[in-house]
Design an enzyme around this catalytic site. Sequence first.
Site, short mmCIF file in Angstrom:
data_model
loop_
_atom_site.label_atom_id
_atom_site.label_comp_id
_atom_site.label_asym_id
_atom_site.label_seq_id
_atom_site.Cartn_x
_atom_site.Cartn_y
_atom_site.Cartn_z
CG ASP A 1 -9.15 2.51 -0.43
OD1 ASP A 1 -8.77 1.36 -0.67
OD2 ASP A 1 -8.49 3.34 0.21
CG ASP B 1 -2.14 0.77 1.16
OD1 ASP B 1 -2.28 1.53 0.20
OD2 ASP B 1 -2.98 0.63 2.08
C1 DGJ Z 1 -5.72 1.92 2.00
C2 DGJ Z 1 -6.02 0.72 1.17
O1 DGJ Z 1 -6.47 1.11 -0.09
C3 DGJ Z 1 -7.03 -0.16 1.90
O2 DGJ Z 1 -7.41 -1.24 1.10
C4 DGJ Z 1 -6.43 -0.62 3.20
O3 DGJ Z 1 -5.34 -1.46 2.93
C5 DGJ Z 1 -6.00 0.60 4.01
N1 DGJ Z 1 -5.18 1.48 3.28
C6 DGJ Z 1 -5.28 0.15 5.26
O4 DGJ Z 1 -4.78 1.21 5.95
#
Ligand code: DGJ
Length: 725
Positions: free
Chosen positions: A541, A479
Site C-alpha cells: 500500500d 483484497d
Molecule cells: C487495501 C488495499 O491494499 C488498497 O489497495 C485498497 O484496495 C484498499 N484496501 C481499499 O479498501
Amino acid sequence: MPPSIQHLSPDVFHLQTRNSSIVVSPGEAGHLELLWFGDRLHLADPNQVAALRPDPATSGATVTYGRTRDSLMSLHQQPLAFATHGKGDFREPALGVVGQRVLDFTFRHHRIVDGVVAADGLPGADAEPESQTLEITLADDVAGLEVVLRWTTFPHSDVFSRRTEIRNTGNGTVTLDRAASLLLDLPDAGFDVITLDGWWANEARPTRTRLGHQRITNASVTGSSSSEHNPGVLLVEHTATETSGRGYGFNLVYSGSHATTFEGGRGNLVRVAGGINPEGFGWELAPGESFITPEAVMTYSSEGIGGISRNFHRFIDDCIVPAHWRRRPRPVVLNNWEGTYFDFDAPTILEIAERAVELGVETFVLDDGWFGARDDDLRGLGDWVVNTTKLEGGLGALIDGVRALGLDFGLWFEPESINPDSELYRAHPEWAIHQPSRTPSEGRHQYLLDLTRSDVRDHLVTTVGGFLDEYPISFVKWDMNRLISDAAPDGFHHRYILGLYDVLGRIFGPRPEVLLENCSSGGNRFDLGVLSFGPQIWTSDCTDPVERLAIQEGISLLYPASTISAHVSASPNHQTGRASSLDYRFAVSAPYVFGVELDPRTMPAAEITALGERITWYKQRRALLQFGEHHRVEKRGDGRIQLTATDGERAVSAYYTTHIRPGSHGPVWQVPGLDGAATARRVFGEGAAEPTALHLPDGVLGQGVAPPTLGEGEAALFDVTRISG
Ligand code: DGJ
C-alpha cells in the site's frame, strides 16, 4: 538429460536438475539421510556415493542409536531428510504427535512416478516436461503411523519440491501437533539466513543474520503468510553476494501461518525444517486418515543470491502461476483507489477512464466503494450489491461505458471480510469468526468470515462468481485487510486457508481468463499459495517510489517481476508526503507489472502526453521487463539501486538514486546478464536527449562504466542491445 530421478542402487536415489542434485538414502538403520544437496553430480557408479556418506563417528554427550552395527551412531549427528524426537535427535523435528514423544520412522519402500502428485485441496506446482516424483515411505509401527515423503524435480528451473503425507495406520485417533513439509540437514558451510521482514506499507525488508550454533525461526502466526515475515527464506554462505557464492532458497506454496527453522550446531550440520507453524496447529487423524502438508520448494545456486532468485523466478513463471497466465503479458491497469478513494460516482469514473485511454491504459480497475453503504471503511463490507446512488444506472452501464472507450474492466472485492455494520452481518452474525463467550475483536472495523464453514464458502463462490458471470469483468482485485483473531480451535488457521483455496479454486478455476490480482493490505499475503490462483499481487500500500524501490527489490529476491504489481501514483505521495518526478515514479514501476493509480484528471496535458509516451515504451518491452532474467546489482554505495531485465540479446537497465551524498558519484553502471559489445541508449529524463547511442565494447557491460550523472531522486533507464557477431 537422463531421467531426473535415478534409482542408483537399492538404497540410493539421485534427483537432478540442470545444475543441481539431491541424493537421499536410507542409512544403515533405515533413517532417511540427505547425502547431497548442491551442484549437479554425475554419478555413473553407485559406489561413488560412498564418499558422500557421513562419518558415523560421534563424541561427547550423545544418545546412540542401538540397532546399528556401529554402536556409536547418533541420530543427532546424522544428516537426515526426516527426523523426529525421542531416539537421540534433539534438533528441530518434522513431526509431533500428542502423547507420543518417542517416534522413530524408518524406510519401507519407494515409488518413482512421472510428473507431480497433486494434493487435494492444496495448490501445488505444475510439472515441467521432465519432472518426476520420488515417493519414499517411512513407518513407525509402534506409533501406527506412516510418512510418505514426496520429492519432485523441476529440472529446467533448478527447483525441487517436497510434501509430506502422514497416514494413521493404527487403531486409534492421533493428534498431530507439528507436520513440517520439509526437513533436511546440510553441511554447515558458514551460512547467513536472509528473511524478508516488515509490516504494512513497509514490506519485504531483507534481514541478513549470521547463523551460529543456534536456532533462527522465520514465522508468521497471523493466519496469513504475512508482511511481517514472508515464508520465503534464503540460506547463503557468509561471503555470498548477488553474483557469487553458494546458497539455497526455500519457500512454501502456502498462504497461512508458517514457520521455517534454521538450526546450526552439532555435527557441522545446519537443519532446515519448514511448513505450517506448529503454534495453534492440532490435527486429529482417525484410523485410516491422512494429512498432507503444503508443498515446500527449494533451490540451490552457486551463482550467488541472484542465481537463487532467477531459479525461483523461472519456476514461478512456468510452474506456479495459473497456466493461462504463464508468460502472458499482464495488462496496464489504472486503479482508482488513490485517485478517488471512496469518493466517486459513475460520471467521475468515466472521465477518469477517458483520460486513462489517452495514457494507453488497457484495463480500468474499480476499487473499494462501489457496493452497499460503502462510503468509508466503517460499513457495507459483505453487502455485494451495487450502490446505485454512486453508480446511477448500475454496474452494467458503467462497464459498458468503460468498455466502449476500448478498456477492459476490473473490479475490487474483499470477500473474506465483513463489517459489523452490514446487512450480511445482521443476517448472519454466526458467519463471522468468533467465540461464543467473547466479543470478537475488529480490525479495520471488520471481522473475517469463517471460511471453514461450507455455507460461507458457497455464499462467496456464488456471489463473486455471479458478478463474473453477469458482467464482462476481466480482472479481479481480491483484497483482505485483516489478521485472524478470535479463532480458538486447534488447526483453525490451516482450515481457514484450505477454505480460501476452495473458494479461489471454485471461482477462478472455471474462469481462467479472469486475471486475479491478490492483495492483502498490500503485501500481507505475498506467497506462492495465492500466486497459484492469480498471477500477480498488489505489492504494497506504499506507492512512494523511494520506498517502493526497496520493497520491490526485497520481494524480487524470491518472486519474479511478473508477479509484482507496481503503480505510478500522485506526487506528493499519499503515504510519505514525498514529492518526486513523473520520470522517477515511472522508472520505479516500469520493471514490474506496471500500472497507474491516480486521478489523471488532475494531470496537466503535458504530463498526460509524457506518461503516455512512457507507457508506449513500456508496452514495447513488456515481455522483457516482466519475464526477462532479472539481475540486481550489489549495492556499493548508499542511495543507489540498479537492476536489469534481459533476454540475453536486449536489456532494460535502470539506475536510481534515493539520496545523494556530497562528492559521491555512486557505483559504476553495470548491465549484468548481457555479454559482448552493445549499444545503450538512455530513454526519457535528463541526459536522454543525446542523439547517439553509447557504444560499449565487449567486456564493459559486466564490469561497468561511469554512472550516469543523477541528482537526488532521479533515475536513468537504458535500452541496451547486444551487437551480434
Ligand atoms: C487495501 C488495499 O491494499 C488498497 O489497495 C485498497 O484496495 C484498499 N484496501 C481499499 O479498501
